[in-house]
Design a protein around this motif. Structure first.
Motif, mmCIF file in Angstrom:
data_model
loop_
_atom_site.group_PDB
_atom_site.id
_atom_site.type_symbol
_atom_site.label_atom_id
_atom_site.label_comp_id
_atom_site.label_asym_id
_atom_site.label_seq_id
_atom_site.Cartn_x
_atom_site.Cartn_y
_atom_site.Cartn_z
ATOM 1 N N MET A 114 18.675 -25.601 9.074
ATOM 2 C CA MET A 114 18.346 -26.835 9.789
ATOM 3 C C MET A 114 18.519 -26.661 11.289
ATOM 4 O O MET A 114 19.541 -26.162 11.757
ATOM 5 C CB MET A 114 19.212 -28.006 9.309
ATOM 6 C CG MET A 114 18.971 -29.296 10.118
ATOM 7 S SD MET A 114 19.563 -30.796 9.334
ATOM 8 C CE MET A 114 21.334 -30.542 9.370
ATOM 9 N N TRP A 115 17.521 -27.113 12.040
ATOM 10 C CA TRP A 115 17.584 -27.209 13.498
ATOM 11 C C TRP A 115 17.448 -28.693 13.837
ATOM 12 O O TRP A 115 16.396 -29.171 14.212
ATOM 13 C CB TRP A 115 16.460 -26.393 14.129
ATOM 14 C CG TRP A 115 16.912 -25.356 15.096
ATOM 15 C CD1 TRP A 115 16.857 -25.432 16.455
ATOM 16 C CD2 TRP A 115 17.469 -24.062 14.798
ATOM 17 N NE1 TRP A 115 17.357 -24.278 17.025
ATOM 18 C CE2 TRP A 115 17.732 -23.412 16.022
ATOM 19 C CE3 TRP A 115 17.782 -23.394 13.617
ATOM 20 C CZ2 TRP A 115 18.275 -22.134 16.100
ATOM 21 C CZ3 TRP A 115 18.317 -22.134 13.692
ATOM 22 C CH2 TRP A 115 18.567 -21.509 14.907
ATOM 23 N N GLY A 116 18.534 -29.438 13.647
ATOM 24 C CA GLY A 116 18.500 -30.877 13.857
ATOM 25 C C GLY A 116 19.407 -31.319 14.975
ATOM 26 O O GLY A 116 20.243 -30.551 15.477
ATOM 27 N N TRP A 117 19.261 -32.565 15.371
ATOM 28 C CA TRP A 117 20.038 -33.140 16.462
ATOM 29 C C TRP A 117 20.043 -34.645 16.305
ATOM 30 O O TRP A 117 19.134 -35.232 15.725
ATOM 31 C CB TRP A 117 19.439 -32.720 17.801
ATOM 32 C CG TRP A 117 20.242 -32.966 19.047
ATOM 33 C CD1 TRP A 117 19.812 -33.552 20.195
ATOM 34 C CD2 TRP A 117 21.606 -32.591 19.292
ATOM 35 N NE1 TRP A 117 20.806 -33.570 21.143
ATOM 36 C CE2 TRP A 117 21.927 -32.991 20.608
ATOM 37 C CE3 TRP A 117 22.590 -31.972 18.515
ATOM 38 C CZ2 TRP A 117 23.181 -32.794 21.185
ATOM 39 C CZ3 TRP A 117 23.842 -31.771 19.087
ATOM 40 C CH2 TRP A 117 24.129 -32.166 20.397
ATOM 41 N N GLY A 118 21.114 -35.266 16.785
ATOM 42 C CA GLY A 118 21.191 -36.720 16.726
ATOM 43 C C GLY A 118 21.149 -37.233 15.299
ATOM 44 O O GLY A 118 21.755 -36.656 14.386
ATOM 45 N N ALA A 119 20.401 -38.307 15.093
ATOM 46 C CA ALA A 119 20.363 -38.974 13.791
ATOM 47 C C ALA A 119 19.722 -38.124 12.702
ATOM 48 O O ALA A 119 19.882 -38.427 11.515
ATOM 49 C CB ALA A 119 19.614 -40.306 13.919
ATOM 50 N N MET A 120 19.016 -37.073 13.085
ATOM 51 C CA MET A 120 18.405 -36.220 12.068
ATOM 52 C C MET A 120 19.454 -35.535 11.204
ATOM 53 O O MET A 120 19.271 -35.388 9.980
ATOM 54 C CB MET A 120 17.509 -35.161 12.717
ATOM 55 C CG MET A 120 16.919 -34.192 11.701
ATOM 56 S SD MET A 120 15.843 -32.955 12.439
ATOM 57 C CE MET A 120 15.752 -31.772 11.078
ATOM 58 N N ASN A 121 20.552 -35.106 11.811
ATOM 59 C CA ASN A 121 21.530 -34.292 11.088
ATOM 60 C C ASN A 121 22.195 -35.020 9.923
ATOM 61 O O ASN A 121 22.160 -34.529 8.790
ATOM 62 C CB ASN A 121 22.595 -33.774 12.055
ATOM 63 C CG ASN A 121 22.054 -32.766 13.039
ATOM 64 O OD1 ASN A 121 21.069 -32.096 12.774
ATOM 65 N ND2 ASN A 121 22.684 -32.668 14.196
ATOM 66 N N PRO A 122 22.859 -36.187 10.149
ATOM 67 C CA PRO A 122 23.494 -36.851 9.017
ATOM 68 C C PRO A 122 22.497 -37.285 7.955
ATOM 69 O O PRO A 122 22.819 -37.288 6.763
ATOM 70 C CB PRO A 122 24.201 -38.061 9.655
ATOM 71 C CG PRO A 122 23.522 -38.271 10.968
ATOM 72 C CD PRO A 122 23.092 -36.913 11.413
ATOM 73 N N TRP A 174 24.234 -24.408 15.541
ATOM 74 C CA TRP A 174 25.463 -24.975 16.111
ATOM 75 C C TRP A 174 25.314 -26.435 16.520
ATOM 76 O O TRP A 174 26.288 -27.168 16.543
ATOM 77 C CB TRP A 174 25.924 -24.128 17.297
ATOM 78 C CG TRP A 174 24.834 -23.682 18.228
ATOM 79 C CD1 TRP A 174 24.170 -24.421 19.154
ATOM 80 C CD2 TRP A 174 24.284 -22.363 18.302
ATOM 81 N NE1 TRP A 174 23.231 -23.666 19.824
ATOM 82 C CE2 TRP A 174 23.274 -22.380 19.326
ATOM 83 C CE3 TRP A 174 24.537 -21.163 17.639
ATOM 84 C CZ2 TRP A 174 22.533 -21.260 19.674
ATOM 85 C CZ3 TRP A 174 23.786 -20.047 17.991
ATOM 86 C CH2 TRP A 174 22.803 -20.100 18.990
ATOM 87 N N TRP A 175 24.087 -26.894 16.811
ATOM 88 C CA TRP A 175 23.898 -28.301 17.189
ATOM 89 C C TRP A 175 23.821 -29.224 15.977
ATOM 90 O O TRP A 175 23.723 -30.442 16.133
ATOM 91 C CB TRP A 175 22.632 -28.456 18.040
ATOM 92 C CG TRP A 175 22.679 -27.668 19.304
ATOM 93 C CD1 TRP A 175 21.799 -26.712 19.722
ATOM 94 C CD2 TRP A 175 23.672 -27.739 20.337
ATOM 95 N NE1 TRP A 175 22.171 -26.191 20.934
ATOM 96 C CE2 TRP A 175 23.317 -26.811 21.336
ATOM 97 C CE3 TRP A 175 24.829 -28.516 20.512
ATOM 98 C CZ2 TRP A 175 24.075 -26.619 22.495
ATOM 99 C CZ3 TRP A 175 25.584 -28.314 21.665
ATOM 100 C CH2 TRP A 175 25.207 -27.387 22.634
ATOM 101 N N SER A 176 23.854 -28.663 14.792
ATOM 102 C CA SER A 176 23.865 -29.480 13.576
ATOM 103 C C SER A 176 25.248 -29.490 12.943
ATOM 104 O O SER A 176 25.388 -29.731 11.743
ATOM 105 C CB SER A 176 22.831 -28.945 12.576
ATOM 106 O OG SER A 176 21.536 -29.033 13.113
ATOM 107 N N GLY A 177 26.270 -29.253 13.777
ATOM 108 C CA GLY A 177 27.630 -29.116 13.267
ATOM 109 C C GLY A 177 28.596 -30.168 13.754
ATOM 110 O O GLY A 177 29.786 -29.888 13.904
ATOM 111 N N GLY A 178 28.110 -31.377 14.016
ATOM 112 C CA GLY A 178 29.023 -32.451 14.375
ATOM 113 C C GLY A 178 29.845 -32.913 13.183
ATOM 114 O O GLY A 178 29.393 -32.824 12.036
ATOM 115 N N ASN A 179 31.037 -33.426 13.438
ATOM 116 C CA ASN A 179 31.855 -33.926 12.326
ATOM 117 C C ASN A 179 31.161 -35.067 11.599
ATOM 118 O O ASN A 179 31.172 -35.141 10.365
ATOM 119 C CB ASN A 179 33.217 -34.381 12.852
ATOM 120 C CG ASN A 179 34.105 -33.212 13.233
ATOM 121 O OD1 ASN A 179 33.713 -32.361 14.033
ATOM 122 N ND2 ASN A 179 35.309 -33.155 12.683
ATOM 123 N N ASP A 180 30.544 -35.974 12.348
ATOM 124 C CA ASP A 180 29.845 -37.096 11.721
ATOM 125 C C ASP A 180 28.614 -36.634 10.955
ATOM 126 O O ASP A 180 28.208 -37.277 9.983
ATOM 127 C CB ASP A 180 29.443 -38.125 12.780
ATOM 128 C CG ASP A 180 30.633 -38.868 13.359
ATOM 129 O OD1 ASP A 180 31.724 -38.822 12.752
ATOM 130 O OD2 ASP A 180 30.472 -39.499 14.421
#
Length: 440
Positions: free
Chosen positions: A233-241, A261-267
């Protein structure tokens, strides 16, 4: 020393939340604008990054009196992750003589590359932007340390190959690629297509339009139909969760689902609940609070009431990523001071600082970042460093280290970067030849 710049149309509520003060650059300070996005569909990723950047620079001001005895003046320009607003931010901050720019958007970076190269302002697109910008001969004013998106894509393929018994184990495998259908998400595709041909795996693409980030059911139904062996996945923002939740709905094996690495937020991972256990992402910064630098930020900034971060979000993965980004800015300035022999450095000095940046193990220890980051070295030819990475895995509550540090497939990536740089020049003719000497 914090101000807030406003891009067109930003709501007044954001002004209050940003602790805005009148913009006035002090003559005895070094000015660093921060392009941020605390609003819009990407805010979930943008807010922790912004907080981490601000808090690190604030900590240096509070603890050390700045860098080399000079305070860092910084402010935010709200872009909403919108390219047009980002260009407006660029034009707004340019008259204030910034020593470095950090766009925090691939789309914005692509637009400011030609502008900054003419205006002679160094751009740090930290692990995002144009991968070919790693070629210093072609892009003397652009830096994208510590890794390009092509490094990241190769690192994921390398880890998949490790699990399959070697690169030969990739032959005949299906690897799905779900991505934000924008410059950011499209950037790694040439590298993945090249690796697919070289190693014999099938690559299937699942684009997600920006307006449809929170409605991915059709893409994941196609994933269930196609049954890829691994997903990237190459996601960001609302796409990731959203993607993590949809993956759990179709019961995709999460330990075979990788994010950049940009798809690795805790949320991002927490959105999938317990079912998201095993979701894996690349990382190049430490996770958690157990680092000297993070404790200093807590002491001098957070506990002192000078941070915007929510207590529960302090030292989340993307917050620490913002800390890493601000560290690169600060170390470029510090190196520029040493290189030039001046405390009040210019944009050209900081460009030299970036080109001679050499963050050693000893320096990492001095910064309180032991185990938080890997050593990094750039040069006239290499504006990236192609640094070591590692894998983190979601355990249902937090990220846990799931691999040792390892290097991307630089030998494969480098010739492709050089070819892409040449192609960029051909497509953007006349592109100016490098007219600044190599910093030594």
């Amino acid at each position: 020393m914090k101000n807030t710049l406003l891009a067109t149309g930003l709501a007044a509520a954001v002004v209050a939340a940003s602790f805005a003060v009148p913009a006035a650059q002090a003559e005895d300070s070094i000015y660093v604008p921060l392009f941020t996005y605390r609003t819009g569909p990407y805010a979930g990723s943008g807010i922790p990054i912004a907080n981490g950047m601000e808090d690190y620079l604030s900590m240096l001001n509070e603890r050390d009196g700045g860098i080399g005895g000079v305070k860092i003046e910084f402010d935010e320009c709200e872009t909403g992750y919108n390219t047009q607003k980002g260009v407006e931010c660029y034009e707004t901050v340019k008259p204030k003589n910034p020593v470095i720019l950090s766009p925090y958007s691939t789309g914005i970076t692509l637009q400011v590359i030609p502008k900054a190269s003419v205006d002679r302002i160094p751009v740090l697109s930290m692990a995002y932007g144009l991968s070919a910008a790693a070629i210093g001969k072609t892009f003397p004013w652009i830096f994208n340390a510590p890794d390009t998106y092509w490094d990241g894509a190769s690192a994921i393929i390398k880890d998949i190959a490790r699990r399959e018994g070697g690169l030969e184990g990739l032959k005949g495998k299906k690897i799905g690629y779900i991505f934000l259908d924008a410059g950011y998400g499209r950037e790694p595709i040439p590298l993945l297509e090249s690796l697919s041909k070289q190693y014999g795996f099938e690559m299937t693409q699942y684009p997600v339009a920006g307006k449809e980030m929170q409605n991915q059911s059709s893409q994941w139904l196609n994933v269930r139909r196609d049954r890829p062996d691994y997903m990237i996945m190459w996601g960001w923002g609302a796409m990731n969760p959203t993607a993590v939740k949809e993956a759990t709905k179709i019961r995709y094996p999460m330990d075979r689902f990788y994010g950049v690495w940009w798809s690795g937020g805790n949320d991002d991972a927490a959105a999938g609940g317990e079912a998201a256990k095993g979701y894996r992402t690349l990382n190049f910064n430490g996770v958690g609070k157990d680092y000297g630098v993070i404790q200093d930020i807590k002491k001098y900034v957070v506990d002192a009431g000078k941070s915007q971060v929510e207590p529960a979000k302090f030292a989340d993965n993307l917050y620490n990523r913002g800390v890493y980004n601000a560290m690169l800015i600060a170390e470029a300035i510090r190196t520029a001071q040493e290189y030039s022999g001046k405390k009040m450095v210019t944009a050209e000095d900081v460009r030299n600082g970036l080109e001679t940046l050499n963050i050693t193990e000893a320096r990492i220890e001095e910064m309180g970042m032991t185990d938080f980051m890997a050593p990094l070295k750039m040069s006239c030819e290499d504006h990236n460093g192609h640094g070591p990475l590692y894998i983190v895995e979601w355990d249902g509550k937090d990220w846990q280290k799931a691999s040792d540090w390892f290097t991307p497939m630089t030998d494969v990536v480098q010739p492709l970067l050089e070819a892409a740089a040449a192609e960029y020049v051909a497509s953007n003719s006349p592109w100016p030849e490098r007219d600044v000497p190599c910093a030594q």
